[in-house]
Design a protein around this motif. Structure first.
Motif, mmCIF file in Angstrom:
data_model
loop_
_atom_site.group_PDB
_atom_site.id
_atom_site.type_symbol
_atom_site.label_atom_id
_atom_site.label_comp_id
_atom_site.label_asym_id
_atom_site.label_seq_id
_atom_site.Cartn_x
_atom_site.Cartn_y
_atom_site.Cartn_z
ATOM 1 N N HIS A 86 0.033 7.508 3.253
ATOM 2 C CA HIS A 86 0.752 6.745 2.227
ATOM 3 C C HIS A 86 1.693 5.737 2.863
ATOM 4 N N THR A 89 -0.295 2.858 4.625
ATOM 5 C CA THR A 89 -0.969 1.950 3.694
ATOM 6 C C THR A 89 0.036 1.244 2.791
ATOM 7 N N GLU A 90 1.132 1.890 2.471
ATOM 8 C CA GLU A 90 2.168 1.250 1.642
ATOM 9 C C GLU A 90 2.796 0.089 2.394
ATOM 10 N N ASN A 91 3.065 0.274 3.668
ATOM 11 C CA ASN A 91 3.615 -0.829 4.455
ATOM 12 C C ASN A 91 2.654 -2.012 4.481
ATOM 13 N N ARG A 93 0.472 -2.713 2.137
ATOM 14 C CA ARG A 93 0.509 -3.296 0.796
ATOM 15 C C ARG A 93 1.738 -4.172 0.616
ATOM 16 N N SER A 96 1.132 -7.444 2.285
ATOM 17 C CA SER A 96 0.203 -8.233 1.476
ATOM 18 C C SER A 96 0.895 -8.794 0.238
ATOM 19 N N ALA A 97 1.770 -8.010 -0.367
ATOM 20 C CA ALA A 97 2.512 -8.487 -1.541
ATOM 21 C C ALA A 97 3.430 -9.648 -1.172
ATOM 22 N N LEU A 112 -2.467 -4.377 -5.798
ATOM 23 C CA LEU A 112 -1.544 -3.778 -4.825
ATOM 24 C C LEU A 112 -0.621 -2.774 -5.512
ATOM 25 N N LYS A 115 -2.725 0.366 -6.526
ATOM 26 C CA LYS A 115 -3.011 1.200 -5.349
ATOM 27 C C LYS A 115 -1.746 1.912 -4.878
ATOM 28 N N SER A 116 -0.624 1.233 -4.970
ATOM 29 C CA SER A 116 0.641 1.844 -4.577
ATOM 30 C C SER A 116 0.934 3.064 -5.445
ATOM 31 N N SER A 119 -1.355 5.937 -4.579
ATOM 32 C CA SER A 119 -0.984 6.536 -3.302
ATOM 33 C C SER A 119 0.277 7.390 -3.438
ATOM 34 N N ARG A 148 3.688 0.303 -11.392
ATOM 35 C CA ARG A 148 3.765 1.480 -10.527
ATOM 36 C C ARG A 148 5.099 2.169 -10.757
#
Length: 183
Positions: A86, A89-91, A93, A96-97, A112, A115-116, A119, A148
């Motif tokens: 998590h 992948t969160e970092n 995301r 990317s944001a 994004l 998916k956040s 996760s 989210r």
């Protein structure tokens, strides 16, 4: 902008496009965080420590690549692996944001945010039924870009990125779609 519960290496200020607004929806579920937050953070530290034995350059879990984590999946308990995944992948995301905000690509933000939330729910395990329902209701609304949970989890609020022209209807429709039987 920081979506993960753990600090990033640096921060950047991003501007919301003029045609987008943030709408916060409160589940009214009071969260009890102390022991769960400690347990989750302990799991991430354990994962970092185990991986640092193999990769001595690792100082924080953000220094681990997803491929490094995947390659050592068997060396970690399943929950520790999931929580580390998590954070990693969160970092990604978040980065990317930030790029999407800078380039004005609001269409990239919805996936994004979705998916956040998944996760946070599935890997970090800090969501709850009420938060999941609030996100589900928000996603069904016209004009929603993404939704989210926000904060520490186990209750509290969702953050919703909504097209400005749809905010009034969004604010009116979300509460109407919550029935006491659902929570």
């Amino acid at each position: 902008m920081r979506f993960a519960g753990l600090p990033l290496a640096g921060t950047q200020i991003v501007k919301l496009p003029v045609d987008v607004q943030l709408v916060i929806c409160n589940t009214m579920v009071r969260h009890e965080l102390a022991s769960a937050s400690t347990m989750h953070a302990r799991g991430v530290r354990r994962g970092r420590s185990n991986l640092a034995d193999v990769f001595p350059e690792i100082r924080a879990i953000r220094d681990v690549t997803l491929s490094q984590l995947e390659a050592h999946r068997r060396d970690l308990p399943p929950k520790v692996f999931a929580r580390c995944r998590h954070v990693i992948t969160e970092n990604a995301r978040v980065k990317s944001a930030v790029e999407a905000f800078h380039s004005g690509d609001t269409s990239a933000l919805g996936p994004l945010l979705q998916k956040s939330h998944r996760s946070l729910r599935d890997d970090y395990e800090v969501s709850c039924r009420e938060l999941d329902l609030m996100v589900e209701i928000a996603v069904a609304q016209p004009g929603l870009i993404g939704a989210r949970m926000t904060g520490g989890g186990f209750g509290g609020c969702t953050i919703n990125l909504v097209k400005s022209a749809a905010v009034t209807d969004f604010r009116r429709n979300v509460p109407r779609n919550i029935s006491p039987r659902q929570v």
